[in-house]
Write an enzyme that holds these catalytic residues in place. Structure first.
Site, PDB file in Angstrom:
ATOM      1  N   LYS A 137      45.532  34.837  -3.991  1.00 14.46           N
ATOM      2  CA  LYS A 137      45.384  33.553  -3.265  1.00 14.46           C
ATOM      3  C   LYS A 137      44.577  34.887  -1.766  1.00 14.46           C
ATOM      4  CE  LYS A 137      49.779  31.658  -3.757  1.00 14.46           C
ATOM      5  NZ  LYS A 137      50.996  31.644  -3.288  1.00 14.46           N
ATOM      6  N   ASP A 152      39.870  40.211  -2.330  1.00 12.78           N
ATOM      7  CA  ASP A 152      40.367  41.498  -0.818  1.00 12.78           C
ATOM      8  C   ASP A 152      39.926  42.411  -1.436  1.00 12.78           C
ATOM      9  OD1 ASP A 152      42.465  41.097  -3.176  1.00 12.78           O
ATOM     10  OD2 ASP A 152      44.252  39.982  -1.742  1.00 12.78           O
ATOM     11  N   ARG A 166      49.517  37.369   5.664  1.00 11.53           N
ATOM     12  CA  ARG A 166      48.500  36.677   5.886  1.00 11.53           C
ATOM     13  C   ARG A 166      47.472  36.387   6.633  1.00 11.53           C
ATOM     14  NH1 ARG A 166      47.893  36.665  -0.104  1.00 11.53           N
ATOM     15  NH2 ARG A 166      50.079  35.492  -1.073  1.00 11.53           N
ATOM     16  N   ASP A 205      42.178  47.877  -6.453  1.00  9.21           N
ATOM     17  CA  ASP A 205      43.058  48.729  -6.473  1.00  9.21           C
ATOM     18  C   ASP A 205      42.717  50.541  -7.070  1.00  9.21           C
ATOM     19  OD1 ASP A 205      45.546  50.648  -5.817  1.00  9.21           O
ATOM     20  OD2 ASP A 205      46.655  49.227  -5.272  1.00  9.21           O
TER      21      ASP A 205
HETATM   22  P1  5GP Z   1      44.520  46.423  -8.606  1.00 10.57           P
HETATM   23  O1  5GP Z   1      44.892  47.457  -8.737  1.00 10.57           O
HETATM   24  O2  5GP Z   1      44.318  45.311 -10.096  1.00 10.57           O
HETATM   25  O3  5GP Z   1      42.592  46.398  -8.375  1.00 10.57           O
HETATM   26  O4  5GP Z   1      45.012  44.892  -8.082  1.00 10.57           O
HETATM   27  C1  5GP Z   1      45.534  44.235  -8.039  1.00 10.57           C
HETATM   28  C2  5GP Z   1      45.787  43.355  -7.076  1.00 10.57           C
HETATM   29  O5  5GP Z   1      47.015  43.855  -6.523  1.00 10.57           O
HETATM   30  C3  5GP Z   1      44.701  43.226  -5.554  1.00 10.57           C
HETATM   31  O6  5GP Z   1      43.911  42.415  -5.960  1.00 10.57           O
HETATM   32  C4  5GP Z   1      45.914  42.830  -4.460  1.00 10.57           C
HETATM   33  O7  5GP Z   1      46.061  41.830  -4.712  1.00 10.57           O
HETATM   34  C5  5GP Z   1      46.687  43.538  -4.763  1.00 10.57           C
HETATM   35  N1  5GP Z   1      46.946  45.208  -3.899  1.00 10.57           N
HETATM   36  C6  5GP Z   1      46.320  46.156  -4.237  1.00 10.57           C
HETATM   37  N2  5GP Z   1      46.652  47.552  -3.350  1.00 10.57           N
HETATM   38  C7  5GP Z   1      46.989  46.326  -2.056  1.00 10.57           C
HETATM   39  C8  5GP Z   1      47.410  46.203  -0.362  1.00 10.57           C
HETATM   40  O8  5GP Z   1      47.392  47.829  -0.234  1.00 10.57           O
HETATM   41  N3  5GP Z   1      47.529  45.319   0.426  1.00 10.57           N
HETATM   42  C9  5GP Z   1      48.300  43.994  -0.581  1.00 10.57           C
HETATM   43  N4  5GP Z   1      48.416  42.660   0.524  1.00 10.57           N
HETATM   44  N5  5GP Z   1      47.742  43.791  -1.977  1.00 10.57           N
HETATM   45  C10 5GP Z   1      47.091  44.594  -2.506  1.00 10.57           C
HETATM   46 MG    MG Z   2      44.611  40.269  -4.948  1.00 11.00          MG
END
Ligand code: 5GP
Ligand code: MG
Length: 184
Positions: free
Chosen positions: A42, A99, A164, A102
């Site tokens: 979302k 968005d 959000r 990470d």
């Molecule tokens: P990934 O580790 O797969 O790149 O990130 C996984 C998901 O974790 C991202 O799409 C995001 O939704 C959530 N995420 C990672 N870091 C943050 C952060 O600092 N804040 C928020 N709200 N979500 C995060």
């Molecule tokens: Mg995400």
């Protein structure tokens, strides 16, 4: 209502200015093409709404929802598509919009899944990049901002479903809370 979220990392003005630039860059890169934008639910909803209005080539919009499982600060290596596309992307120029990246796990899994549907091209766009935290080999074509490894909220990003609607992006609290929210 004032919400206590901690330090402001990016102001509304910073964000809107950068999103506009990204929209112009994308429009130039896709000149004379049509883009199918795939928004990752979302968290990317607010970003995609502004980005879409900054792009001046024809766009189509679809959504996917991914579940990623984290143990607080690290992903376990599993990301599952919960809600898939409703349009056929075969032969289309697909731009995935999320968005934040990470570890890169979510976008790597989504990219690999979308590539099996034979798009004409596939590129990835994120507003925020925790660049030093990547564990996965995934190339991000468009990045709004590189940010430090802190948990951020606002402009679509949540913590436990909250924040959000903030117009800016803030670092949550003082520490690094477990983001045990499965579905972003
Ligand atoms: P990934 O580790 O797969 O790149 O990130 C996984 C998901 O974790 C991202 O799409 C995001 O939704 C959530 N995420 C990672 N870091 C943050 C952060 O600092 N804040 C928020 N709200 N979500 C995060
Ligand atoms: Mg995400």
């Amino acid at each position: 209502m004032e919400q206590n979220t901690g330090k402001i990392l990016l102001s509304e003005e910073d964000i809107l200015q950068r999103v506009k630039m990204l929209g112009q860059q994308i429009s130039n890169d896709y000149r004379d093409k049509e883009i199918t934008i795939v928004c990752v639910l979302k968290g990317a909803v607010v970003f995609v709404a502004d980005l879409l209005r900054s792009i001046d080539v024809p766009t189509d919009l679809d959504f996917v929802q991914i579940s990623s499982y984290g143990n607080g600060t690290k992903s376990t290596g599993v990301a599952k598509v919960l809600q898939g596309l409703t349009t056929n992307i075969q032969g289309r120029h697909v731009l995935v919009v999320d968005d934040i990246v990470d570890s890169g796990l979510t976008l790597r899994c989504l990219r690999d899944s979308l590539l099996t549907k034979c798009p004409a091209s596939l590129k990835l766009c994120v507003l925020l990049d925790k660049v030093g935290h990547r564990t996965q080999d995934v190339k991000i074509d468009y990045v709004g901002f590189e940010i430090p490894n802190k948990f951020v909220v606002g402009y679509g990003l949540d913590y436990a479903g909250q924040y959000r609607g903030l117009r800016h992006i803030a670092i949550l609290g003082g520490g690094n809370p477990s983001h045990s929210v499965d579905v972003e």
